[in-house]
Design an enzyme around this catalytic site. Structure first.
Site, short mmCIF file in Angstrom:
data_model
loop_
_atom_site.label_atom_id
_atom_site.label_comp_id
_atom_site.label_asym_id
_atom_site.label_seq_id
_atom_site.Cartn_x
_atom_site.Cartn_y
_atom_site.Cartn_z
N GLY A 127 35.27 32.05 41.28
CA GLY A 127 35.91 33.11 42.06
C GLY A 127 35.40 34.46 41.61
N SER A 154 38.17 33.02 54.59
CA SER A 154 38.77 33.59 55.79
C SER A 154 37.98 33.12 57.01
CB SER A 154 38.76 35.12 55.72
OG SER A 154 39.42 35.55 54.55
N GLU A 370 37.95 39.89 47.69
CA GLU A 370 36.85 40.89 47.70
C GLU A 370 36.79 41.67 46.39
OE1 GLU A 370 34.87 41.37 50.42
OE2 GLU A 370 35.96 40.29 51.96
C1 LIG Z 1 43.68 34.66 51.67
C2 LIG Z 1 42.36 34.68 50.96
C3 LIG Z 1 41.20 34.84 51.70
C4 LIG Z 1 39.95 34.81 51.06
N1 LIG Z 1 38.80 34.93 51.81
C5 LIG Z 1 37.60 34.72 51.21
C6 LIG Z 1 36.39 34.69 52.00
O1 LIG Z 1 36.41 34.91 53.23
N2 LIG Z 1 35.22 34.38 51.37
C7 LIG Z 1 35.15 34.13 50.02
O2 LIG Z 1 34.07 33.85 49.53
N3 LIG Z 1 36.28 34.20 49.24
C8 LIG Z 1 37.49 34.48 49.81
N4 LIG Z 1 38.63 34.50 49.04
C9 LIG Z 1 38.54 34.23 47.61
C10 LIG Z 1 38.75 35.47 46.74
O3 LIG Z 1 37.66 36.33 46.87
C11 LIG Z 1 38.98 34.98 45.30
O4 LIG Z 1 40.28 34.38 45.28
C12 LIG Z 1 38.90 36.11 44.29
O5 LIG Z 1 37.58 36.55 44.15
C13 LIG Z 1 39.41 35.70 42.90
O6 LIG Z 1 38.85 34.50 42.50
P1 LIG Z 1 39.79 33.32 41.96
O7 LIG Z 1 40.88 33.12 42.96
O8 LIG Z 1 38.93 32.16 41.64
O9 LIG Z 1 40.46 33.90 40.66
P2 LIG Z 1 39.81 33.85 39.18
O10 LIG Z 1 38.42 34.34 39.22
O11 LIG Z 1 40.09 32.53 38.58
O12 LIG Z 1 40.68 34.96 38.44
C14 LIG Z 1 42.02 34.71 37.97
C15 LIG Z 1 42.51 35.97 37.26
O13 LIG Z 1 41.67 36.23 36.12
C16 LIG Z 1 41.16 37.55 36.21
N5 LIG Z 1 39.81 37.63 35.64
C17 LIG Z 1 38.76 36.81 35.91
N6 LIG Z 1 37.67 37.22 35.22
C18 LIG Z 1 38.05 38.30 34.52
C19 LIG Z 1 37.37 39.20 33.63
N7 LIG Z 1 36.08 39.06 33.31
N8 LIG Z 1 38.08 40.22 33.09
C20 LIG Z 1 39.39 40.38 33.40
N9 LIG Z 1 40.08 39.60 34.23
C21 LIG Z 1 39.41 38.57 34.79
C22 LIG Z 1 41.16 37.88 37.69
O14 LIG Z 1 41.12 39.27 37.94
C23 LIG Z 1 42.44 37.22 38.14
O15 LIG Z 1 43.52 38.06 37.86
C24 LIG Z 1 39.89 34.61 49.66
C25 LIG Z 1 41.08 34.50 48.91
C26 LIG Z 1 42.29 34.52 49.55
C27 LIG Z 1 43.55 34.37 48.72
#
Ligand SMILES: Cc1cc2nc3c(=O)[nH]c(=O)nc-3n(C[C@H](O)[C@H](O)[C@H](O)COP(=O)(O)OP(=O)(O)OC[C@H]3O[C@@H](n4cnc5c(N)ncnc54)[C@H](O)[C@@H]3O)c2cc1C
Length: 393
Positions: A127, A154, A370
């Site tokens: 993510g 999305s 994003e």
């Molecule tokens: C409704 C919805 C629509 C979406 N649409 C799209 C889309 O169209 N296309 C697409 O590709 N993605 C999409 N996403 C995915 C979205 O971009 C990811 O959920 C987001 O980038 C976070 O990734 P993750 O959920 O894996 O969280 P993780 O990366 O697992 O993060 C979990 C937590 O850890 C924190 N964290 C992680 N790394 C660090 C760091 N180095 N330092 C400090 N904190 C950190 C994060 O900030 C977060 O608080 C969508 C998500 C949702 C919920």
């Protein structure tokens, strides 16, 4: 874009929003996707606002497109997210990184609503750090075969084509560089499903999909092989700006609702808007609106300058930074504005029957997708401190 074209576009956006609103509200309380969003967007010719006319678009510059998304954002983060998925991160990378044949093959159809677009970067185990993705591709004759799962996408289960990122199968070390592909979603090698168990945005589609030796024609490689990360990062600037713009609309709507309610709801013998603590909420929402709008306009201006001269690295860096700032700020401001508006509505605020409660549920995601709040803070700080201070590579 001429001033007359801009006014016509924004008038069409407004007409779309007015027609959509009653349908959207009903779908929301019934927790179902709004199946009419695409048809109405098509009717008002809004499915390719920033694309040039020859590709079926309206030729909107970044500032005008941001204003259009702010207006749409008033109707809810769900409907705005549909436009972000389709246009800001779906059509945009083809416009920006695609060749003439790819543009002709996909963009006019996308503009006509015959091919809904999506952007597939996130995976179950990748993510915030997209470099950890595990989707792969291998060549087979004049085509590629793609394997992997994309999660939380999305428009993911309604799209006709998705921008997908994958590594070469078996590659390690310096050879492990991701590529971007335009992937058609038909065939039984592309399986998908809805992800409806969300905290909000019930009217918009979020999906996941699995590719199993999914064939992609060789000509659908987007940009140069190995250059996918650049495509992804360039596209996220467009996506983040769309989120920030939508948040301005959310704040505008929360303000309008909060003002109207404060003027008409009476407690303790007077309209609640005469209570100074309620006024404090209204003043805070207005400050959020004014500051977010200014940051979005500044960021959109920077993005337009970069789009006009895409090879200029300093313009690209300025756009990247200002868009990140606008997205981080506006998402937090919209969350606080919706929270304050809910407080003004009292018990009614804690209901999906009222707009402010729906905004609160929906806008939360803007602090996650994003680029999460945390990732954007790190990005902003390291851009000031210098690359040696990057918290992650
Ligand atoms: C409704 C919805 C629509 C979406 N649409 C799209 C889309 O169209 N296309 C697409 O590709 N993605 C999409 N996403 C995915 C979205 O971009 C990811 O959920 C987001 O980038 C976070 O990734 P993750 O959920 O894996 O969280 P993780 O990366 O697992 O993060 C979990 C937590 O850890 C924190 N964290 C992680 N790394 C660090 C760091 N180095 N330092 C400090 N904190 C950190 C994060 O900030 C977060 O608080 C969508 C998500 C949702 C919920």
């Amino acid at each position: 874009m001429t001033p007359a074209d801009r006014d016509r576009l924004l008038a069409d956006v407004n007409a779309f929003c007015e027609e959509l609103r009653p349908i959207e509200e009903l779908c929301y309380v019934e927790h179902r996707q709004n199946e009419r969003t695409i048809e109405l967007a098509k009717k008002h010719n809004l499915l390719a606002m920033p694309l040039p006319g020859e590709l079926g678009g309206r030729g909107a510059d970044a500032v005008t497109y941001a204003r259009a998304l702010a207006r749409i954002g008033r109707e809810g983060t769900g409907v705005r997210t549909f436009f972000s998925g389709h246009t800001s991160i779906g059509e945009y990378p083809i416009l920006r990184f695609g060749n003439a044949a790819q543009k002709q093959k996909y963009l006019p159809r996308a503009a006509r609503g015959e091919c809904i677009m999506a952007f597939g970067l996130t995976e179950p185990e990748a993510g915030s750090n997209p470099l950890e993705l595990t989707s792969t591709y291998r060549r087979q004759g004049d085509r590629f075969l793609l394997n992997g799962v994309k999660y939380l996408i999305s428009n993911g289960s309604i799209a006709g084509a998705v921008i997908v990122f994958a590594y070469p199968e078996g590659a390690t070390g310096a050879k492990k560089r991701m590529s971007a592909f335009i992937v058609d979603t038909d065939g039984d090698t592309f399986e998908r499903e809805d992800l409806p168990a969300k905290l909000g945005m019930f009217t918009a589609n979020t999906g996941m999909f699995q590719m199993t030796d999914h064939p992609v024609p060789g000509e659908n490689l987007l940009g140069e092989e190995g250059n996918g990360f650049r495509v992804a990062m360039g596209t996220l600037v467009s996506g983040r700006l769309s989120v920030a713009a939508g948040c301005v609309g959310v704040i505008e709507d929360c303000l309008a609702e909060a003002l109207a309610y404060s003027q008409t709801r009476h407690q303790h013998g007077k309209p609640i808007g005469r209570h100074q603590l309620v006024q404090e909420h209204i003043a805070a929402i207005e400050l959020h609106r004014a500051a977010s709008e200014a940051m979005v306009e500044r960021a959109a201006t920077a993005k337009q300058a970069s789009d006009d001269d895409p090879e200029d690295a300093s313009l690209a860096a300025a756009a990247d930074l200002q868009v990140a700032q606008a997205k981080l700020f506006a998402a937090g401001a919209a969350w606080d504005a919706a929270d304050r508006a809910v407080q003004i509505f009292g018990g009614r605020g804690f209901s999906e029957l009222y707009r402010v409660g729906r905004h609160l549920q929906d806008v939360r995601v803007c602090r996650i997708y994003e680029g999460t709040d945390e990732i954007l803070k790190l990005k902003i700080a390291s851009s000031l401190l210098g690359k040696d201070f990057a918290a992650f590579k």
